[in-house]
Design a protein around this motif. Sequence first.
Motif, PDB file in Angstrom:
ATOM      1  N   TYR A 538     -71.909 -58.631  18.548  1.00 47.37           N
ATOM      2  CA  TYR A 538     -71.838 -57.584  17.548  1.00 47.37           C
ATOM      3  C   TYR A 538     -72.701 -57.830  16.331  1.00 47.37           C
ATOM      4  N   GLY A 539     -72.740 -59.045  15.893  1.00 48.50           N
ATOM      5  CA  GLY A 539     -73.386 -59.331  14.617  1.00 48.50           C
ATOM      6  C   GLY A 539     -74.885 -59.166  14.682  1.00 48.50           C
ATOM      7  N   ALA A 540     -75.504 -59.356  13.549  1.00 50.48           N
ATOM      8  CA  ALA A 540     -76.952 -59.243  13.488  1.00 50.48           C
ATOM      9  C   ALA A 540     -77.560 -60.243  14.451  1.00 50.48           C
ATOM     10  N   PRO A 541     -78.606 -59.849  15.201  1.00 51.12           N
ATOM     11  CA  PRO A 541     -79.171 -60.729  16.212  1.00 51.12           C
ATOM     12  C   PRO A 541     -79.728 -61.999  15.577  1.00 51.12           C
ATOM     13  N   GLY A 542     -79.629 -63.086  16.289  1.00 49.45           N
ATOM     14  CA  GLY A 542     -80.193 -64.331  15.783  1.00 49.45           C
ATOM     15  C   GLY A 542     -79.262 -65.078  14.861  1.00 49.45           C
ATOM     16  N   LYS A 543     -78.194 -64.410  14.395  1.00 54.08           N
ATOM     17  CA  LYS A 543     -77.281 -65.109  13.500  1.00 54.08           C
ATOM     18  C   LYS A 543     -76.219 -65.838  14.310  1.00 54.08           C
ATOM     19  N   LYS A 544     -75.650 -66.854  13.678  1.00 56.82           N
ATOM     20  CA  LYS A 544     -74.591 -67.624  14.310  1.00 56.82           C
ATOM     21  C   LYS A 544     -73.355 -66.728  14.445  1.00 56.82           C
ATOM     22  N   ALA A 545     -72.617 -66.887  15.537  1.00 59.82           N
ATOM     23  CA  ALA A 545     -71.430 -66.066  15.727  1.00 59.82           C
ATOM     24  C   ALA A 545     -70.477 -66.245  14.553  1.00 59.82           C
ATOM     25  N   SER A 546     -69.937 -65.151  14.082  1.00 55.10           N
ATOM     26  CA  SER A 546     -69.050 -65.204  12.920  1.00 55.10           C
ATOM     27  C   SER A 546     -67.690 -65.767  13.316  1.00 55.10           C
ATOM     28  N   ALA A 547     -67.114 -66.581  12.434  1.00 50.61           N
ATOM     29  CA  ALA A 547     -65.780 -67.118  12.674  1.00 50.61           C
ATOM     30  C   ALA A 547     -64.705 -66.143  12.194  1.00 50.61           C
ATOM     31  N   PHE A 548     -65.149 -65.087  11.498  1.00 54.38           N
ATOM     32  CA  PHE A 548     -64.211 -64.098  10.977  1.00 54.38           C
ATOM     33  C   PHE A 548     -64.641 -62.721  11.435  1.00 54.38           C
ATOM     34  N   GLY A 549     -63.669 -61.835  11.560  1.00 54.67           N
ATOM     35  CA  GLY A 549     -63.988 -60.495  11.995  1.00 54.67           C
ATOM     36  C   GLY A 549     -63.070 -59.507  11.314  1.00 54.67           C
ATOM     37  N   ILE A 550     -63.457 -58.239  11.411  1.00 50.83           N
ATOM     38  CA  ILE A 550     -62.734 -57.181  10.724  1.00 50.83           C
ATOM     39  C   ILE A 550     -62.077 -56.311  11.786  1.00 50.83           C
ATOM     40  N   LYS A 551     -60.765 -56.172  11.711  1.00 50.65           N
ATOM     41  CA  LYS A 551     -60.041 -55.383  12.707  1.00 50.65           C
ATOM     42  C   LYS A 551     -59.048 -54.464  12.024  1.00 50.65           C
ATOM     43  N   SER A 552     -58.658 -53.398  12.734  1.00 60.88           N
ATOM     44  CA  SER A 552     -57.672 -52.460  12.210  1.00 60.88           C
ATOM     45  C   SER A 552     -56.603 -52.177  13.248  1.00 60.88           C
ATOM     46  N   GLY A 553     -55.419 -51.810  12.785  1.00 61.77           N
ATOM     47  CA  GLY A 553     -54.325 -51.431  13.673  1.00 61.77           C
ATOM     48  C   GLY A 553     -53.011 -51.841  13.036  1.00 61.77           C
ATOM     49  N   THR A 554     -51.897 -51.294  13.532  1.00 57.76           N
ATOM     50  CA  THR A 554     -50.608 -51.795  13.045  1.00 57.76           C
ATOM     51  C   THR A 554     -50.457 -53.256  13.470  1.00 57.76           C
ATOM     52  N   SER A 555     -51.223 -53.672  14.481  1.00 56.44           N
ATOM     53  CA  SER A 555     -51.277 -55.091  14.856  1.00 56.44           C
ATOM     54  C   SER A 555     -51.666 -55.971  13.686  1.00 56.44           C
ATOM     55  N   MET A 556     -52.534 -55.480  12.826  1.00 55.58           N
ATOM     56  CA  MET A 556     -52.998 -56.258  11.685  1.00 55.58           C
ATOM     57  C   MET A 556     -51.992 -56.151  10.523  1.00 55.58           C
ATOM     58  N   ALA A 557     -51.259 -55.043  10.461  1.00 58.20           N
ATOM     59  CA  ALA A 557     -50.251 -54.867   9.403  1.00 58.20           C
ATOM     60  C   ALA A 557     -49.050 -55.784   9.653  1.00 58.20           C
ATOM     61  N   CYS A 558     -48.662 -55.891  10.915  1.00 61.36           N
ATOM     62  CA  CYS A 558     -47.473 -56.683  11.276  1.00 61.36           C
ATOM     63  C   CYS A 558     -47.533 -58.121  10.742  1.00 61.36           C
ATOM     64  N   PRO A 559     -48.615 -58.873  10.967  1.00 59.23           N
ATOM     65  CA  PRO A 559     -48.615 -60.256  10.476  1.00 59.23           C
ATOM     66  C   PRO A 559     -48.638 -60.362   8.948  1.00 59.23           C
ATOM     67  N   HIS A 560     -49.044 -59.288   8.245  1.00 61.10           N
ATOM     68  CA  HIS A 560     -48.915 -59.318   6.788  1.00 61.10           C
ATOM     69  C   HIS A 560     -47.433 -59.393   6.408  1.00 61.10           C
ATOM     70  N   VAL A 561     -46.612 -58.643   7.124  1.00 63.83           N
ATOM     71  CA  VAL A 561     -45.172 -58.664   6.827  1.00 63.83           C
ATOM     72  C   VAL A 561     -44.565 -59.992   7.291  1.00 63.83           C
ATOM     73  N   THR A 562     -45.015 -60.488   8.437  1.00 63.78           N
ATOM     74  CA  THR A 562     -44.554 -61.799   8.899  1.00 63.78           C
ATOM     75  C   THR A 562     -44.861 -62.863   7.845  1.00 63.78           C
ATOM     76  N   GLY A 563     -46.086 -62.834   7.336  1.00 62.88           N
ATOM     77  CA  GLY A 563     -46.500 -63.806   6.330  1.00 62.88           C
ATOM     78  C   GLY A 563     -45.692 -63.648   5.050  1.00 62.88           C
ATOM     79  N   ALA A 564     -45.420 -62.391   4.674  1.00 61.80           N
ATOM     80  CA  ALA A 564     -44.624 -62.140   3.468  1.00 61.80           C
ATOM     81  C   ALA A 564     -43.205 -62.682   3.643  1.00 61.80           C
ATOM     82  N   MET A 565     -42.646 -62.501   4.827  1.00 61.60           N
ATOM     83  CA  MET A 565     -41.299 -63.025   5.094  1.00 61.60           C
ATOM     84  C   MET A 565     -41.298 -64.544   5.009  1.00 61.60           C
ATOM     85  N   ALA A 566     -42.328 -65.159   5.585  1.00 58.61           N
ATOM     86  CA  ALA A 566     -42.425 -66.619   5.565  1.00 58.61           C
ATOM     87  C   ALA A 566     -42.538 -67.106   4.127  1.00 58.61           C
ATOM     88  N   PHE A 567     -43.307 -66.367   3.335  1.00 60.24           N
ATOM     89  CA  PHE A 567     -43.485 -66.717   1.922  1.00 60.24           C
ATOM     90  C   PHE A 567     -42.143 -66.685   1.183  1.00 60.24           C
TER      91      PHE A 567
END
Length: 773
Positions: A538-567
């Motif tokens: 996906y990334g710009a050609p020739g660049k090193k693969a990114s260790a981070f990525g951008i995603k969307s979904g309630t899948s991404m919302a759920c761990p925010h609440v998990t993390g908040a509960m843990a906090f």
Amino acid sequence: MASVLQLFYIQFSFIVICCMASKPSVRPYIVYMGSSSSSSSSSRDDDSSHLQLLSSLFPSEEGERRFLLTSYNHALKGFSAMLTETEASVLSSRDEVVSVFPDPDLRLHTTRSWDFLEAADSDSRSSFPYEHKRVDVIIGIIDTGIWPESPSFSDQKIGKIPSRWKGVCMEGSDFKKSNCNRKLIGARFYSNHHPPSKSNETNPSTARGSARDFIGHGTHTASTAGGAPVANANYYGLARGTARGGLPSARIASYKVCAEDGCPGSIILKAIDDAVKDGVDIISISIGLSSIFQSDFLSDPIAIGAFHAEQKGVMVVSSGGNDGPDPYTIVNSAPWIFTVAASTIDRGFQTTVVLGNGESLKGTAINFSPLTVGKKYPLAFGEDIAANFASASDARNCIPGSLDYTKVAGKIVVCMNDEANVSRRIKKLVVEDAKAKGVIIIDGDEEETSPFDAGTFPYAETGATIGSQILHYINSTKNPGVTILSATEIRGLRPAPVVASFSSRGPGGLTENILKPDIMAPGVAILAAIVPKIEANYGAPGKKASAFGIKSGTSMACPHVTGAMAFVKSVHPHWSFSAIKSALITTASTSNNIGKTVSNTSDSPANPHQVGAGEIRPIKALDPGLVIETSITDHLYFLCYKGYKQRTIRSLSGTTNFSCPAGGAAEELISSLNYPTISIGNLSLRDGPRKVKRVVTNVGSESNATYVASVDAPAGLLVKVAPSKMVFRQGVEKAAFKVFFDGRRASKGYNFGHVSWFDGSHLVRIVFAVNVV
Ligand SMILES: *[C@@H]1O[C@H](CO)[C@@H](O)[C@H](O)[C@H]1NC(C)=O
Ligand SMILES: *[C@@H]1O[C@H](CO)[C@@H](O)[C@H](O)[C@H]1NC(C)=O
Ligand SMILES: *[C@@H]1O[C@H](CO)[C@@H](O)[C@H](O)[C@H]1NC(C)=O
Ligand SMILES: *[C@@H]1O[C@H](CO)[C@@H](O)[C@H](O)[C@H]1NC(C)=O
Ligand SMILES: *[C@@H]1O[C@H](CO)[C@@H](O)[C@H](O)[C@H]1NC(C)=O
Ligand SMILES: *[C@@H]1O[C@H](CO)[C@@H](O)[C@H](O)[C@H]1NC(C)=O
Ligand SMILES: *[C@@H]1O[C@H](CO)[C@@H](O)[C@H](O)[C@H]1NC(C)=O
């Protein structure tokens, strides 16, 4: 309900008859046998006792093929096995069996995440003060596995593994014991328990032969919930900042239940059983059944597993699904599950479209377009370059097969997005395949919430207004030209948060007397750890693969609440998870960063069926003042009111003396369960006021506190709170109150509002949803 069950039964017997005549086919089933607490046998005995049960019932020559796939024996009792429908029905009539149902295939709640990107960042919304490390919290992530080399799972500055941890780090084809550390303390996978693959295409033995994540979803959710802080995290330069989980000191245990060929319910249930046995505190599951086939609680593996986890003091947080914005699409909606909706944050990604006439227009998307402002490419509308025999409406939407490839090559193509049935991803593939230079997608009335990640392909998406400017320009000139520039990040977007259009909506299909979703958290364009291999394409050609990525979904919302509960748990180790759930719910925010009510993508104020109690505020949740705890008995009463048999509920709870309250099944009594929100699915215009009860516990630092009630209700709905004042002092930590709803002058349909308790410093907001019929 009764008639539905009957119908089922009739159809079922028909199938049995039909199939006995022909060759019986086997498929995986889950055989659920209730609580394990009444059984003293060890796990090995359970395997053999399940086999014994099978062979005593079906002493056939085919004993061998009826192999046991997996046994549940810690939090709950039961097994999964290959059975015929006849065998399943014989088993389901056994006394010790609670339910038997075909092993369902669940899905990850980011169907659009391949389309999207995310940007968690260092703003106050998604960052919690992680210096606050108090006690150890262990988060179990049930997902696609984990990429252990990610910097998010570094164990620097993390103390030794808590002695209560009993889990394992399973070695696999490409996963060593040394891949686990003091941060990633456990990893399991389930190759031996997997039902036989349906096709030969994938090679499940590799994908399922280790806890390693090949999809990226599990790595992303784990780092959002409990990832270590990683400075200067970014996605090819976008969304730069410190990435971290809700509780960066949290321990993570990964349970890989999904591979490319799906997420079998039987394995999810096994993973929950294992996680409870291993000693996790919180389980995060960003997976669910399709909202179209919502099943009864007793044939939903996540609902069953979460129920037993809760009995053992482990909270399950789950995503509500991505089937919005239609109502009744929320899943994982059992009252004992913490159900999460998704919102945007105040960061977005902008792509500039420059027309041949010099006009510069703003679109959204994540792309790393190599095009420059200096060179323009021919611009064409899909409708004007239709293939022979293709309809104009298919061509304007760039439906596969609708474009004349010879006319697409080398051009930047404009496609409408007003046919919901073909995704942006497909449209992009259609034009890319035809050798287009780029694509501009024009959304219809309903705005897409999530930025699409187009990689290096020049891609822009616009709203209807800018879209019509582009179409006018095409008409206005003989040789229209255009270029699409690489995306830039914008911060401080207003308004934010906004409910994501994909986020599944309430009310719940199984009961309208519990408000679902519970809460909302960021789930659009979230930056977190990924599998570097995947994003290399996906990334710009020739660049090193990114260790981070951008995603969307309630899948991404759920761990925010998990993390908040843990906090919150790390600061208040003695609070029950039910108290923490209440704290997050009653302190959630319903206003956005322009001081107005949180809106949805049609710019209307969002209601609790969209946002639950509102957007999480983890720091506020540290000091909620009062909490409304839901007990295990409340959940058993819930099942009584839903109409489950007392015998079934006794098996579920592992108690032989539990009794349902007199009065039996009564949906409307569910509204009075001690839940931190209120929902009444059915308030008659004719009848008098309906009463619901709640019991609160003072958890404020002051044992002396006086709370006064206030009500915010729509005109016509009369809401009265009694008593209107509650006084707490040393030794008096609990108080009860009633709320009376009188709908005789209210407008029909759902009425939303809240009851608030205020003691001068704590505001306890109890949201209600009341359906006047
Ligand atoms: C799977 O492989 C087996 C044997 O290799 C073959 O007989 C069968 O047709 C294949 N099934 C599919 C769906 O390709
Ligand atoms: C999707 O919409 C297009 C355009 O109306 C139509 O041709 C196509 O049959 C639809 N496909 C499905 C699966 O409904
Ligand atoms: C462009 O021209 C076509 C044909 O003349 C017309 O049907 C269409 O409405 C025009 N579009 C715009 C946006 O003006
Ligand atoms: C936004 O909310 C309003 C009212 O709450 C509703 O009528 C509308 O359908 C919602 N739109 C979306 C996209 O959720
Ligand atoms: C059921 O029995 C247990 C002990 O056997 C007891 O502690 C519990 O209070 C009883 N529950 C009810 C509802 O009678
Ligand atoms: C709503 O109330 C009516 C009459 O009181 C009843 O017939 C109906 O079954 C109720 N529906 C639900 C979902 O409770
Ligand atoms: C709480 O109130 C009681 C009686 O009103 C009083 O005796 C006590 O000192 C108060 N405690 C605090 C901490 O203010």
